[in-house]
Design a protein around this motif. Structure first.
Motif, PDB file in Angstrom:
ATOM      1  N   MET A   1      -0.140  -2.583   2.937  1.00  0.00           N
ATOM      2  CA  MET A   1       1.041  -2.640   2.074  1.00  0.00           C
ATOM      3  C   MET A   1       1.044  -3.905   1.222  1.00  0.00           C
ATOM      4  O   MET A   1       1.435  -3.870   0.049  1.00  0.00           O
ATOM      5  N   ALA A   2       0.603  -5.016   1.803  1.00  0.00           N
ATOM      6  CA  ALA A   2       0.535  -6.269   1.044  1.00  0.00           C
ATOM      7  C   ALA A   2      -0.451  -6.134  -0.110  1.00  0.00           C
ATOM      8  O   ALA A   2      -0.173  -6.559  -1.240  1.00  0.00           O
ATOM      9  N   LEU A   3      -1.605  -5.527   0.141  1.00  0.00           N
ATOM     10  CA  LEU A   3      -2.594  -5.317  -0.914  1.00  0.00           C
ATOM     11  C   LEU A   3      -2.065  -4.370  -1.987  1.00  0.00           C
ATOM     12  O   LEU A   3      -2.280  -4.596  -3.189  1.00  0.00           O
ATOM     13  N   ARG A   4      -1.371  -3.324  -1.586  1.00  0.00           N
ATOM     14  CA  ARG A   4      -0.815  -2.392  -2.569  1.00  0.00           C
ATOM     15  C   ARG A   4       0.215  -3.089  -3.456  1.00  0.00           C
ATOM     16  O   ARG A   4       0.276  -2.839  -4.659  1.00  0.00           O
ATOM     17  N   ALA A   5       1.013  -3.971  -2.875  1.00  0.00           N
ATOM     18  CA  ALA A   5       1.998  -4.718  -3.668  1.00  0.00           C
ATOM     19  C   ALA A   5       1.291  -5.605  -4.690  1.00  0.00           C
ATOM     20  O   ALA A   5       1.711  -5.687  -5.852  1.00  0.00           O
ATOM     21  N   LEU A   6       0.203  -6.258  -4.281  1.00  0.00           N
ATOM     22  CA  LEU A   6      -0.565  -7.081  -5.219  1.00  0.00           C
ATOM     23  C   LEU A   6      -1.179  -6.219  -6.315  1.00  0.00           C
ATOM     24  O   LEU A   6      -1.211  -6.605  -7.486  1.00  0.00           O
ATOM     25  N   GLY A   7      -1.680  -5.047  -5.936  1.00  0.00           N
ATOM     26  CA  GLY A   7      -2.250  -4.135  -6.924  1.00  0.00           C
ATOM     27  C   GLY A   7      -1.206  -3.665  -7.921  1.00  0.00           C
ATOM     28  O   GLY A   7      -1.470  -3.605  -9.125  1.00  0.00           O
ATOM     29  N   ASP A   8      -0.010  -3.343  -7.442  1.00  0.00           N
ATOM     30  CA  ASP A   8       1.070  -2.890  -8.317  1.00  0.00           C
ATOM     31  C   ASP A   8       1.485  -3.989  -9.292  1.00  0.00           C
ATOM     32  O   ASP A   8       1.911  -3.706 -10.417  1.00  0.00           O
ATOM     33  N   ALA A   9       1.367  -5.251  -8.882  1.00  0.00           N
ATOM     34  CA  ALA A   9       1.745  -6.372  -9.747  1.00  0.00           C
ATOM     35  C   ALA A   9       0.760  -6.541 -10.900  1.00  0.00           C
ATOM     36  O   ALA A   9       1.097  -7.116 -11.935  1.00  0.00           O
ATOM     37  N   GLY A  10      -0.470  -6.058 -10.735  1.00  0.00           N
ATOM     38  CA  GLY A  10      -1.453  -6.119 -11.810  1.00  0.00           C
ATOM     39  C   GLY A  10      -2.008  -7.504 -12.098  1.00  0.00           C
ATOM     40  O   GLY A  10      -2.610  -7.729 -13.139  1.00  0.00           O
ATOM     41  N   GLU A  11      -1.813  -8.441 -11.192  1.00  0.00           N
ATOM     42  CA  GLU A  11      -2.289  -9.813 -11.389  1.00  0.00           C
ATOM     43  C   GLU A  11      -3.790  -9.923 -11.149  1.00  0.00           C
ATOM     44  O   GLU A  11      -4.355  -9.177 -10.353  1.00  0.00           O
ATOM     45  N   ARG A  12      -4.421 -10.892 -11.830  1.00  0.00           N
ATOM     46  CA  ARG A  12      -5.820 -11.194 -11.548  1.00  0.00           C
ATOM     47  C   ARG A  12      -5.899 -11.890 -10.194  1.00  0.00           C
ATOM     48  O   ARG A  12      -5.069 -12.752  -9.879  1.00  0.00           O
TER      49      ARG A  12
END
Length: 176
Positions: free
Chosen positions: A114-125
């Protein structure tokens, strides 16, 4: 010997045995209580930075911002945020002897996935650290057991999406 001395001695022996039984019970309860404490609860109780030894032999100094099943979120010594995979940690120095309360039922469901998915959704490098190197890009697809790292624009010819199994991930850091 006077009988009252004899009975005082017997009472003293009984009190001594009672104190020993109580001390043994307290020690046993303490061991049982300590056996229920998770590392995440202890590191969340730390007020300052901790030194994290990672599976690749490197160390990282950081203050815990959050933790969940399978992950720790740190503010590293240079200010960037780092998501550490719990399986990547070989040891932690500076952990206090006490612990924070266990995570709530809702917080306990916030997994590494879930933490990785949240980072992916944010679209940050991000920079994804593995034992074999560091890879920079944007988190694309986050599957059940892996992530896709999409190369940064201008990464050069032949740059392809890199699929990384969760077991290979040491850390995911903010990228400049």
């Amino acid at each position: 010997m006077r009988w009252d001395d004899l009975f005082d001695d017997l009472a003293g022996q009984a009190e001594h045995e009672q104190r020993q039984d109580l001390a043994a019970e307290v020690a046993d309860r303490t061991r049982r209580e300590q056996a229920t404490v998770a590392l995440a609860d202890r590191v969340r109780a730390a007020g300052g930075p901790l030194t994290w030894s990672l599976r690749d032999g490197s160390t990282l100094v950081g203050r815990v911002l959050g933790a969940g099943p399978g992950w720790f979120l740190l503010a590293a010594d240079r200010g960037e945020q780092v998501l550490l995979a719990a399986d990547a940690v070989d040891g932690v120095r500076g952990v206090p002897g006490w612990s924070a309360p266990p995570l709530s039922a809702v917080a306990a469901r916030r997994t590494f996935l879930m933490a990785l998915r949240a980072l992916g959704d944010a679209g940050e490098r991000v920079r994804v650290r593995t034992v074999t190197g560091t890879h920079t890009g944007r988190l694309g697809r986050v599957g059940a057991d892996h992530l896709d790292l999409v190369p940064a624009p201008g990464a050069g010819p032949g740059a392809e999406v890199l699929s990384v199994p969760f077991g290979a991930v040491l850390a995911v850091q903010e990228a400049p």
